[in-house]
Design a protein around this motif. Structure first.
Motif, PDB file in Angstrom:
ATOM      1  N   LEU A  51      21.400  26.668  44.993  1.00  0.00           N
ATOM      2  CA  LEU A  51      21.874  26.852  46.367  1.00  0.00           C
ATOM      3  C   LEU A  51      21.022  26.061  47.355  1.00  0.00           C
ATOM      4  O   LEU A  51      19.791  26.120  47.297  1.00  0.00           O
ATOM      5  CB  LEU A  51      21.770  28.322  46.758  1.00  0.00           C
ATOM      6  N   HIS A  52      21.688  25.365  48.259  1.00  0.00           N
ATOM      7  CA  HIS A  52      20.958  24.666  49.316  1.00  0.00           C
ATOM      8  C   HIS A  52      20.922  25.518  50.584  1.00  0.00           C
ATOM      9  O   HIS A  52      19.926  25.564  51.295  1.00  0.00           O
ATOM     10  CB  HIS A  52      21.612  23.321  49.591  1.00  0.00           C
ATOM     11  N   LYS A  53      22.054  26.196  50.836  1.00  0.00           N
ATOM     12  CA  LYS A  53      22.107  27.112  51.989  1.00  0.00           C
ATOM     13  C   LYS A  53      22.274  28.528  51.473  1.00  0.00           C
ATOM     14  O   LYS A  53      23.010  28.743  50.510  1.00  0.00           O
ATOM     15  CB  LYS A  53      23.345  26.782  52.843  1.00  0.00           C
ATOM     16  N   PRO A  54      21.622  29.498  52.102  1.00  0.00           N
ATOM     17  CA  PRO A  54      21.794  30.877  51.617  1.00  0.00           C
ATOM     18  C   PRO A  54      23.245  31.340  51.775  1.00  0.00           C
ATOM     19  O   PRO A  54      23.982  30.803  52.595  1.00  0.00           O
ATOM     20  CB  PRO A  54      20.861  31.687  52.512  1.00  0.00           C
ATOM     21  N   ILE A  55      23.611  32.328  50.999  1.00  0.00           N
ATOM     22  CA  ILE A  55      24.941  32.932  51.155  1.00  0.00           C
ATOM     23  C   ILE A  55      24.756  34.177  52.014  1.00  0.00           C
ATOM     24  O   ILE A  55      24.006  35.096  51.658  1.00  0.00           O
ATOM     25  CB  ILE A  55      25.530  33.359  49.782  1.00  0.00           C
ATOM     26  N   ILE A  56      25.438  34.181  53.161  1.00  0.00           N
ATOM     27  CA  ILE A  56      25.355  35.323  54.082  1.00  0.00           C
ATOM     28  C   ILE A  56      26.713  36.003  54.101  1.00  0.00           C
ATOM     29  O   ILE A  56      27.740  35.342  54.217  1.00  0.00           O
ATOM     30  CB  ILE A  56      24.926  34.840  55.480  1.00  0.00           C
ATOM     31  N   SER A  57      26.692  37.299  53.948  1.00  0.00           N
ATOM     32  CA  SER A  57      27.965  38.008  53.808  1.00  0.00           C
ATOM     33  C   SER A  57      28.756  38.042  55.109  1.00  0.00           C
ATOM     34  O   SER A  57      28.261  38.536  56.122  1.00  0.00           O
ATOM     35  CB  SER A  57      27.693  39.432  53.336  1.00  0.00           C
ATOM     36  N   PRO A  58      30.001  37.517  55.109  1.00  0.00           N
ATOM     37  CA  PRO A  58      30.811  37.588  56.323  1.00  0.00           C
ATOM     38  C   PRO A  58      31.525  38.935  56.469  1.00  0.00           C
ATOM     39  O   PRO A  58      32.101  39.213  57.517  1.00  0.00           O
ATOM     40  CB  PRO A  58      31.842  36.467  56.122  1.00  0.00           C
ATOM     41  N   ILE A  59      31.488  39.746  55.411  1.00  0.00           N
ATOM     42  CA  ILE A  59      32.224  41.030  55.432  1.00  0.00           C
ATOM     43  C   ILE A  59      31.401  42.119  54.724  1.00  0.00           C
ATOM     44  O   ILE A  59      30.422  41.820  54.064  1.00  0.00           O
ATOM     45  CB  ILE A  59      33.596  40.920  54.707  1.00  0.00           C
ATOM     46  N   ASN A  60      31.868  43.349  54.892  1.00  0.00           N
ATOM     47  CA  ASN A  60      31.339  44.428  54.069  1.00  0.00           C
ATOM     48  C   ASN A  60      32.039  44.417  52.726  1.00  0.00           C
ATOM     49  O   ASN A  60      33.251  44.201  52.667  1.00  0.00           O
ATOM     50  CB  ASN A  60      31.664  45.792  54.709  1.00  0.00           C
ATOM     51  N   ILE A 161      22.730  37.374  50.953  1.00  0.00           N
ATOM     52  CA  ILE A 161      23.069  37.846  49.606  1.00  0.00           C
ATOM     53  C   ILE A 161      22.314  37.030  48.556  1.00  0.00           C
ATOM     54  O   ILE A 161      21.794  37.567  47.589  1.00  0.00           O
ATOM     55  CB  ILE A 161      24.596  37.714  49.370  1.00  0.00           C
ATOM     56  N   LEU A 162      22.271  35.713  48.727  1.00  0.00           N
ATOM     57  CA  LEU A 162      21.540  34.842  47.803  1.00  0.00           C
ATOM     58  C   LEU A 162      20.784  33.819  48.640  1.00  0.00           C
ATOM     59  O   LEU A 162      21.336  33.263  49.596  1.00  0.00           O
ATOM     60  CB  LEU A 162      22.515  34.130  46.848  1.00  0.00           C
ATOM     61  N   SER A 163      19.528  33.563  48.272  1.00  0.00           N
ATOM     62  CA  SER A 163      18.695  32.680  49.088  1.00  0.00           C
ATOM     63  C   SER A 163      18.765  31.239  48.594  1.00  0.00           C
ATOM     64  O   SER A 163      19.162  30.983  47.460  1.00  0.00           O
ATOM     65  CB  SER A 163      17.235  33.130  49.016  1.00  0.00           C
TER      66      SER A 163
END
Ligand code: AMP
Ligand code: MG
Length: 419
Positions: A51-60, A161-163
């Motif tokens: 991963l180059h950019k973290p995954i940020i949760s857009p939803i619950n 969620i993932l860095s």
């Protein structure tokens, strides 16, 4: 990029100038930076990528409170210590919510994954009720909120969620899909160019003449690089000729992030290769206090990292496993995983002299009692590639070790999928 300082070289006469294995690892790590190039990929194509950019949760996730069981959704205020009765006024399936209101004394039939009605907070398992038309009698002991999965209990909106630097696994593909994300930003794949050097080497398909052997190093390197998920540029066999070798190194460094060669770095030949590399870049020739794999050239040719591995087939694998794989992971932006080691009794006698680190090839096995033990693969010559095929671990014998008698405990490093 850290300043590169000259290191002890093969030309140094004294053994005391040998580098220790741990110093060599440290020096390599000091010179390696992390790739900054990235690309966007469809989710499926990103398996095994970094991963180059973290995954940020857009939803619950889950997006709504829902039932964890097939049963009946009620208001917990209706619960009594003994059996009680409620009236069924509707039904909710997964994906088909019940949209009406529920009063005290009422319930709805609810299936696993179905959205909880806003008025309900508790689910009774269907095994704990008796039904008579719409009259539902509930037995057993129950608690407020039971059998309900809350909105966001897996992932919350805005949560990382993932860095960056995380390597995408099968679980991650599912996790990212659960967020509705179909495209992610990963680091560019490493480009690794490699070739074998040696006038005696022939490729598969060519006839062997007197004194010639088949090139096996390009195949072991291919296998180990494949596992690291890099883009490979196999440049074949390059003869021991100054001009050809120089051109091959230049071409490799132009096209790749990392250049790996085998052969031609031992004391007998080092000066010749050294001369070329001095013209092209900044490469040091190390004599490492280890066996196998004593000579190793490391440095940079322009912007490319360069590893000049020894020619012997076992040495290629040992030096790749001990030094190159971690450097490639570091360059790819992946956290370098420590290699697993364990202590087990060794059933073989091993001869060794102090002063260098040995990576013997071992076979971990279970004895009749089911206890884990290790034995050596036998002959340990650095040309005996069969020892690597037979082995499933290295037996690590450090600089101070002066041999192993049967049943003493040794440190082993199981092959972790790379070999
Ligand atoms: P060198 O480091 O070039 O002196 O090679 C050391 C030993 O490894 C010699 O016996 C070489 O013939 C052998 N060797 C070098 N390169 C290869 C290769 N690509 N495949 C198999 N054996 C090799
Ligand atoms: Mg050679």
């Amino acid at each position: 990029m850290t300043e590169f300082t000259p290191q002890p070289s093969c030309a140094d006469a004294q053994e005391s100038h040998s580098l220790s294995v741990s110093d060599a690892k440290q020096r390599i790590s000091n010179l390696v930076s992390t790739l900054t190039a990235w690309e966007k990929l469809n989710l499926r194509d990103s398996l095994g990528r970094i991963l180059h950019k973290p995954i940020i949760s857009p939803i619950n996730v889950p997006p709504h409170n829902n039932s964890a069981m097939d049963g009946y959704a009620i208001q917990s205020a209706d619960i009594t210590p003994d059996s009680f009765t409620v009236q069924q006024v509707g039904i909710a399936f997964a994906g088909q919510p019940f949209n009406g209101n529920i009063q005290r004394g009422e319930c709805i039939r609810i299936m696993t994954g179905a959205m909880m009605p806003t008025d309900c907070d508790t689910v009774i398992m269907q095994e704990q009720v008796e039904t008579n038309g719409n009259t539902i009698t509930i037995h057993g002991k129950h608690q407020h909120g039971q059998n309900v999965r809350s909105a966001g209990e897996d992932l919350k909106t805005g949560e990382t969620i993932l860095s960056e630097g995380h390597k995408i696994t099968a679980a991650d593909l599912g996790l990212i899909a659960s967020l509705g994300i179909g495209e992610i930003t990963v680091k560019r794949r490493l480009r690794v160019a490699f070739f074998s050097t040696g006038d005696e080497l022939r490729s598969i398909g060519e006839a062997l003449e007197e004194g010639q052997i088949y090139d096996s190093n390009r195949y072991t390197l291919y296998g180990m690089l494949k596992r690291l998920n890099v883009n490979m540029l196999d440049m074949g066999v390059v003869p021991d000729q100054k001009q050809t070798l120089k051109e091959a190194l230049q071409q490799a460094a132009e096209q790749a992030d990392v250049v790996i060669t085998s052969g031609g770095v031992s004391v007998g030949e080092a000066d010749y290769v050294k001369e070329i590399l001095a013209e092209l870049g900044h490469v040091d020739f190390w004599k490492i206090a280890m066996k196998p794999g004593r000579p190793l050239a490391f440095g940079k040719i322009n912007d490319a990292l360069f590893f000049g591995l020894p020619g012997n087939p076992v040495s290629v694998m040992v030096t790749f496993y001990q030094f190159v794989s971690a450097a490639l992971q570091q360059l790819a932006g992946e956290p370098v995983q420590p290699k697993l080691v364990m202590q087990v009794p060794c059933v073989s006698t091993i001869k060794k002299r102090a002063g260098r680190f040995e990576f013997q090839r071992g076979i971990l096995f279970e004895d009749e009692q089911g206890d884990l033990k290790v034995k050596t693969t036998g002959e340990q010559g650095s040309g005996i590639l069969r020892s690597m095929s037979e082995a499933n671990c290295f037996i690590l014998l450090d600089e101070n070790c002066e041999g192993i008698s049967p049943n003493s405990t040794v440190t082993v490093q199981p092959f972790a999928g790379l070999i």
